[in-house]
Design an enzyme around this catalytic site. Structure first.
Site, PDB file in Angstrom:
ATOM      1  N   ARG A 147      42.510  34.923  26.311  1.00  0.00           N
ATOM      2  CA  ARG A 147      41.492  34.262  27.119  1.00  0.00           C
ATOM      3  C   ARG A 147      41.380  32.817  26.638  1.00  0.00           C
ATOM      4  O   ARG A 147      41.673  32.520  25.478  1.00  0.00           O
ATOM      5  CB  ARG A 147      40.145  34.955  26.968  1.00  0.00           C
ATOM      6  CG  ARG A 147      40.149  36.430  27.375  1.00  0.00           C
ATOM      7  CD  ARG A 147      38.787  37.057  27.109  1.00  0.00           C
ATOM      8  NE  ARG A 147      38.754  38.469  27.507  1.00  0.00           N
ATOM      9  CZ  ARG A 147      39.005  39.488  26.692  1.00  0.00           C
ATOM     10  NH1 ARG A 147      39.322  39.253  25.418  1.00  0.00           N
ATOM     11  NH2 ARG A 147      38.954  40.740  27.126  1.00  0.00           N
ATOM     12  N   LYS A 171      36.163  39.811  22.990  1.00  0.00           N
ATOM     13  CA  LYS A 171      34.832  40.236  23.416  1.00  0.00           C
ATOM     14  C   LYS A 171      34.332  41.363  22.517  1.00  0.00           C
ATOM     15  O   LYS A 171      35.099  42.223  22.104  1.00  0.00           O
ATOM     16  CB  LYS A 171      34.866  40.700  24.876  1.00  0.00           C
ATOM     17  CG  LYS A 171      35.079  39.559  25.867  1.00  0.00           C
ATOM     18  CD  LYS A 171      34.968  40.053  27.291  1.00  0.00           C
ATOM     19  CE  LYS A 171      35.086  38.898  28.287  1.00  0.00           C
ATOM     20  NZ  LYS A 171      34.989  39.361  29.679  1.00  0.00           N
ATOM     21  N   HIS A 243      42.631  31.528  33.919  1.00  0.00           N
ATOM     22  CA  HIS A 243      43.032  32.932  33.756  1.00  0.00           C
ATOM     23  C   HIS A 243      44.397  33.239  34.367  1.00  0.00           C
ATOM     24  O   HIS A 243      44.914  34.345  34.195  1.00  0.00           O
ATOM     25  CB  HIS A 243      41.976  33.844  34.389  1.00  0.00           C
ATOM     26  CG  HIS A 243      41.240  34.685  33.389  1.00  0.00           C
ATOM     27  ND1 HIS A 243      40.768  34.188  32.199  1.00  0.00           N
ATOM     28  CD2 HIS A 243      40.915  36.007  33.394  1.00  0.00           C
ATOM     29  CE1 HIS A 243      40.167  35.162  31.527  1.00  0.00           C
ATOM     30  NE2 HIS A 243      40.249  36.270  32.222  1.00  0.00           N
ATOM     31  N   ARG A 246      47.072  34.379  31.933  1.00  0.00           N
ATOM     32  CA  ARG A 246      46.722  35.703  31.396  1.00  0.00           C
ATOM     33  C   ARG A 246      47.090  36.787  32.409  1.00  0.00           C
ATOM     34  O   ARG A 246      47.668  37.818  32.049  1.00  0.00           O
ATOM     35  CB  ARG A 246      45.228  35.742  31.075  1.00  0.00           C
ATOM     36  CG  ARG A 246      44.704  37.079  30.553  1.00  0.00           C
ATOM     37  CD  ARG A 246      43.259  36.906  30.100  1.00  0.00           C
ATOM     38  NE  ARG A 246      42.538  38.159  29.934  1.00  0.00           N
ATOM     39  CZ  ARG A 246      42.543  38.895  28.828  1.00  0.00           C
ATOM     40  NH1 ARG A 246      43.269  38.521  27.788  1.00  0.00           N
ATOM     41  NH2 ARG A 246      41.843  40.006  28.749  1.00  0.00           N
ATOM     42  N   HIS A 269      41.212  44.762  26.497  1.00  0.00           N
ATOM     43  CA  HIS A 269      40.302  45.413  27.435  1.00  0.00           C
ATOM     44  C   HIS A 269      39.691  46.653  26.788  1.00  0.00           C
ATOM     45  O   HIS A 269      40.416  47.479  26.233  1.00  0.00           O
ATOM     46  CB  HIS A 269      41.042  45.844  28.708  1.00  0.00           C
ATOM     47  CG  HIS A 269      41.384  44.708  29.615  1.00  0.00           C
ATOM     48  ND1 HIS A 269      42.373  44.791  30.578  1.00  0.00           N
ATOM     49  CD2 HIS A 269      40.879  43.453  29.718  1.00  0.00           C
ATOM     50  CE1 HIS A 269      42.450  43.635  31.224  1.00  0.00           C
ATOM     51  NE2 HIS A 269      41.553  42.818  30.721  1.00  0.00           N
ATOM     52  N   TYR A 278      46.159  45.420  37.441  1.00  0.00           N
ATOM     53  CA  TYR A 278      47.467  44.761  37.438  1.00  0.00           C
ATOM     54  C   TYR A 278      48.564  45.658  38.011  1.00  0.00           C
ATOM     55  O   TYR A 278      49.583  45.161  38.481  1.00  0.00           O
ATOM     56  CB  TYR A 278      47.830  44.316  36.019  1.00  0.00           C
ATOM     57  CG  TYR A 278      46.912  43.244  35.494  1.00  0.00           C
ATOM     58  CD1 TYR A 278      46.952  41.946  36.002  1.00  0.00           C
ATOM     59  CD2 TYR A 278      45.968  43.527  34.511  1.00  0.00           C
ATOM     60  CE1 TYR A 278      46.087  40.965  35.541  1.00  0.00           C
ATOM     61  CE2 TYR A 278      45.102  42.549  34.038  1.00  0.00           C
ATOM     62  CZ  TYR A 278      45.168  41.278  34.564  1.00  0.00           C
ATOM     63  OH  TYR A 278      44.311  40.310  34.109  1.00  0.00           O
TER      64      TYR A 278
END
Length: 297
Positions: A147, A171, A243, A246, A269, A278
């Site tokens: 990110r 995150k 993004h 990515r 994730h 994806y």
């Protein structure tokens, strides 16, 4: 209410370990709600809130032109805030009961093909220190799927180039280790040896990997400005966002046989359903290839 919001934000920082950007988003959402309530009725006690107040707020947000995505985020922020207040004994009931989150169409990620990736990665002016930095950032993003916040937060201690990987905190303060290919490693080493020393300034003794022309760590906004310039220089007509690389990283891995769990881990994730989007992209791209090259398509 403002004091309760401050307590909640402090809780998110200390107990949940959320990023500064996430905290700011919560703060904006909650103060937007309070500003609405200040007009409709004086709100000094959250226990006076009713479901009708939330419904009215949602209608107000839509009238102001807020997108379904924004309204959904407001509702999620309020839900978290009220749950915190109830758990802390400062609220006796939940005004969010039977409040449904607005449905929003989930758009597929925009992905570059390999030719466009090559154009983007080769569009920086590598005769200058800033150009070497920009090329290194583009290569790192495509090679790792970081990110942008993770990219600009990289410190020198996060680089383990002799072992072929970098580490990052994503995150939820989750650390992950990401392999770095030879091409990206070579470009990054060139930046570190030839460009970064020229960008450093004695008064700023920081160890951020990517520096701006003042010698300070690059910001997300600074990167976005750089990316727009590179995208324009590349001549790529598709819209390119921070993004995009990515998304391209993940899609190209899956197209070349990577398993979903590995891609999930590389992207950081928490839920594999986030990564599964994806697979839809790869199916659409395969359909395009079929239409283009099959004689009876």
């Amino acid at each position: 209410m403002n004091d309760l919001i401050e307590d909640f934000l402090h809780f998110l920082i200390v107990e949940r370990g959320l990023s500064a950007n996430t905290i700011k988003a919560y703060e904006r959402d909650l103060h937007y709600f309070v500003s609405y309530m200040d007009v409709t009725k004086e709100l000094t006690d959250p226990n006076t809130l009713e479901r009708s107040d939330i419904v009215g707020f949602m209608a107000f947000a839509r009238q102001e032109g807020k997108s379904p995505r924004s309204v959904a985020r407001y509702i999620a922020s309020l839900r978290s805030f009220f749950h915190y207040l109830m758990h802390d004994g400062k609220m006796s009931h939940d005004p969010m009961i039977q409040i449904e989150t607005p449905k929003q169409a989930q758009g597929l990620p925009k992905v570059l093909n390999l030719d466009d990736v090559e154009k983007l990665l080769s569009s920086s002016d590598t005769s200058t220190p800033l150009g070497l930095r920009d090329q290194a950032m583009m290569e790192i993003l495509y090679a790792t799927g970081l990110r942008v916040t993770e990219l600009v937060s990289l410190k020198m201690d996060d680089l383990h180039l002799h072992m072929g990987f970098i580490q990052t905190i994503g995150k939820g303060d989750k650390e992950r280790i990401i392999p770095l290919g030879k091409t990206a490693t070579t470009v990054l080493e060139k930046y570190l040896e030839e460009a970064r020393p020229k960008l450093r300034r004695p008064k700023y003794r920081n160890d951020f990997v990517f520096l701006n022309h003042h010698g300070q760590g690059l910001t997300r906004q600074g990167f976005w400005k750089i990316l727009k310039g590179i995208a324009k220089e590349s001549g790529i007509e598709k819209p390119i966002t921070p993004h995009t690389l990515r998304h391209s990283f993940a899609t190209h891995l899956l197209e070349n046989g990577a398993d979903l769990r590995s891609v999930q881990e590389l992207l950081g994730h928490a839920d594999i359903s986030t990564t599964q989007i994806y697979t839809h992209v790869t199916k659409l791209r395969l359909k395009d290839v079929y239409k283009q090259f099959h004689p009876r398509a």
